[in-house]
Design an enzyme around this catalytic site. Structure first.
Site, short mmCIF file in Angstrom:
data_model
loop_
_atom_site.label_atom_id
_atom_site.label_comp_id
_atom_site.label_asym_id
_atom_site.label_seq_id
_atom_site.Cartn_x
_atom_site.Cartn_y
_atom_site.Cartn_z
N HIS A 161 76.23 88.18 99.83
CA HIS A 161 75.60 89.11 99.30
C HIS A 161 74.12 88.61 98.76
CE1 HIS A 161 76.20 92.59 102.17
NE2 HIS A 161 77.64 92.81 101.65
N ASP A 216 74.98 83.66 101.92
CA ASP A 216 74.62 84.06 103.35
C ASP A 216 74.23 82.98 104.62
OD1 ASP A 216 76.08 86.38 102.22
OD2 ASP A 216 74.39 87.47 102.90
#
Length: 598
Positions: free
Chosen positions: A181, A186
């Protein structure tokens, strides 16, 4: 005549165009395209609702080679909610000196120019970027967009991964970066997923960007030959049931157009592997025409619950629910139960999973120090206190530490939180989360976040269901797209009748006849409707949709102004930001989306 004047030699599944294809028709090889894989972190799930970007991360790749990376924190000029800080690890102090979106967005767009934009759950990330481009009156580049979540749905099975979350796919393709996150991490993980998906798609004959658009059209001749199973169905709303050669129900679905929907299972519109297996077994399709789409939805739920078809994943076991019960006894307590009885107690639920019910129960116990033992206590007791009492988490009526009036006051506060205002629970857990987040104890704060979300959703659901299920009858109407009025009769939360007023007909007479012939429905105790909770929720969504008019209400249909529903927006936004997946039964296309500049 064929394309560009050529002729088609074979009209079968292996038809060949007898012409020289141009380079444009052959398509752009995926290995020769430059992709910009982007990921965002935000303060919530809706840009239109005021959520802001807090971080942008992107990786530019071509032919499997990383050409460059882009990363920046973004000052949202607003406080980052504790929920988001727990989720991302990005705190207010980290973004104080970061550039605003007015500076960060142009820098990113310059980095991404000329690329195919890629994101996992692309509508979320691209939607935020487009939103802020519009706010800045900045032209949006003519990006083509790929969504790795949708691509994964075509090639990943449940044997590979339980879902299409980025974290799950990163494990499948052994990504060198673990999603956490944070935007750049990511994005790097999404690059590995993209390459893994392209490798699998290559094995299926997909080598160009254009072939992604036609990949879903690969339907076997055997399946195509079953299109006749839909020919007897009407172009009308209703429910359809796929059956096998022993007349067993394999799958139940609903549609506004029965024939068109069922035909799609035998064409390029339907490529889910699970549904492909079901279609292969099907030998008959039964259609049940319904007066309105809402009636079709309700009938679908009832038929799924009755037949429990193998290929329906949801709604098969509506009886498997849990409730939280505030008991009615001298020293009330909270307990998990499987059904509601008419015993004067207060109930919260129903919960579809016991785990969610336990999270909600923990949220209530965190806020209200009621006893957690299951012993029967008289009005006076002299037992030894338990460990919870020694920890200050129980008022300990068992050893006489609290008088009946003080304990009853806490019970009243708890009951008020359940049926009217959840603020005390929300405030207490928010304070706890903020304290844990400030100490960087994010895992513990995350547990409290999940508990609070479970409670808010359960309280809102209970309050909304109770408001409708206590009404002996409610009649509502809405003008449909064809200009006619659809009418529904709801009794104690159950759909009792549905119909459409004929053009030129007497509305009052029609509604009166519909009510007279409606199903007789008896009330159920507590928040439980006379139907399943899912059916009543479908009815509520229709009642709350634009254009609905109440014809008659027997009783008062109200929800508390300070109820739990007003807290849902934040929790839904947080949940949306966590849902970086597309369910396996999602029917959206994986075709690249061409987005013209404005």
């Amino acid at each position: 005549m064929g394309l560009l004047g050529g002729t088609v030699r074979d009209q079968g599944p292996h038809a060949r165009w007898d012409v020289q294809r141009t380079f444009d028709e052959l398509g752009r090889p995926l290995r020769e395209l430059t992709f910009c894989v982007v990921d965002l972190e935000t303060t919530g799930g809706s840009a239109d609702g005021g959520s802001m970007i807090t971080e942008i991360g992107a990786v530019k790749v071509r032919g499997g080679e990383v050409l460059g990376e882009f990363q920046t924190l973004v000052n949202p000029h607003t406080a980052i909610p504790p929920f988001i800080a727990v989720l991302t690890g990005i705190t207010n102090s980290m973004v104080v000196d970061a550039p605003p979106i007015e500076s960060a967005l142009p820098a990113f767009l310059e980095f991404a120019t000329g690329c195919v934009l890629v994101a996992h759950n692309a509508p979320f990330d691209v939607g935020f970027l487009r939103h802020f481009a519009e706010l800045q009156d900045r032209p949006w580049p003519a990006f083509e967009v790929l969504d790795t979540a949708l691509m994964a749905r075509r090639v990943i099975t449940r044997d590979d991964a339980p879902n299409c979350k980025l974290s799950s796919l990163a494990k499948v393709f052994r990504s060198g970066t673990t999603p956490n996150h944070r935007a750049l991490a990511d994005a790097r993980a999404t690059v590995d997923v993209l390459h893994g998906l392209m490798e699998r798609l290559g094995g299926l004959g997909v080598h160009t960007l254009e072939e992604l658009q036609t990949f879903s059209s690969r339907v076997s001749p055997v399946v195509r030959r079953k299109r006749h199973l839909a020919e007897h169905l009407p172009h009308a709303p209703g429910v359809y049931l796929f059956r096998d050669d022993r007349a067993r129900v394999l799958y139940v679905g609903t549609s506004r157009d029965l024939r068109s929907r069922v035909r799609s299972y035998f064409t390029s519109s339907e490529t889910r592997s699970r549904m492909g297996e079901m279609v292969g077994l099907a030998t008959e399709v039964t259609g049940i025409e319904c007066a309105t789409p809402l009636e079709a939805e309700v009938r679908e739920l009832r038929l799924i619950a009755e037949h429990k078809p193998k290929y329906n994943r949801r709604s098969r076991f509506p009886e498997k629910v849990s409730f939280i019960k505030l008991t009615s006894e001298p020293w009330p307590r909270l307990s998990l139960v499987k059904r509601v009885v008419d015993d004067g107690a207060d109930y919260l639920g129903p919960f579809r999973s016991r785990r969610t019910a336990e999270q909600c129960l923990a949220a209530l116990h965190d806020t209200f120090p009621l006893r957690q033992c299951s012993d029967r206590l008289g009005r006076r007791s002299s037992r030894s206190p338990c460990v919870l009492a020694e920890m200050g988490r129980c008022l300990s009526p068992c050893d006489g530490s609290v008088d009946a009036s003080t304990y009853a006051a806490v019970v009243r506060q708890l009951r008020d939180s359940l049926v009217r205002r959840p603020d005390e629970v929300v405030d207490a857990i928010n304070r706890r989360m903020e304290s844990l987040a400030s100490d960087e104890r994010f895992e513990e704060a995350g547990a409290h976040r999940d508990r609070l979300a479970a409670f808010v959703r359960a309280a809102a659901r209970t309050q909304r269901l109770t408001a409708l299920t206590r009404l002996p009858e409610l009649v509502a109407a809405r003008r449909e797209d064809d200009g006619r009025w659809a009418v529904h009769v709801v009794r104690f939360g159950r759909l009792a009748a549905a119909g459409v007023i004929p053009s030129g007909g007497d509305a009052h007479h029609y509604v009166g006849s519909l009510r007279a012939g409606a199903e007789t429905v008896l009330p159920s105790p507590g928040p439980v409707p006379a139907a399943t909770a899912e059916e009543t929720e479908r009815i509520l969504r229709w009642l709350e949709s634009p254009g609905v008019r109440l014809v008659d209400v027997d009783g008062e249909w109200i929800c508390p102004v300070g109820g739990a529903s007003r807290h849902l927006a934040l929790h839904d936004a947080v949940n949306q930001s966590r849902l970086t997946l597309v369910p396996f039964d999602d029917r959206r296309s994986i075709s690249p989306v061409h987005q013209p500049a404005r």
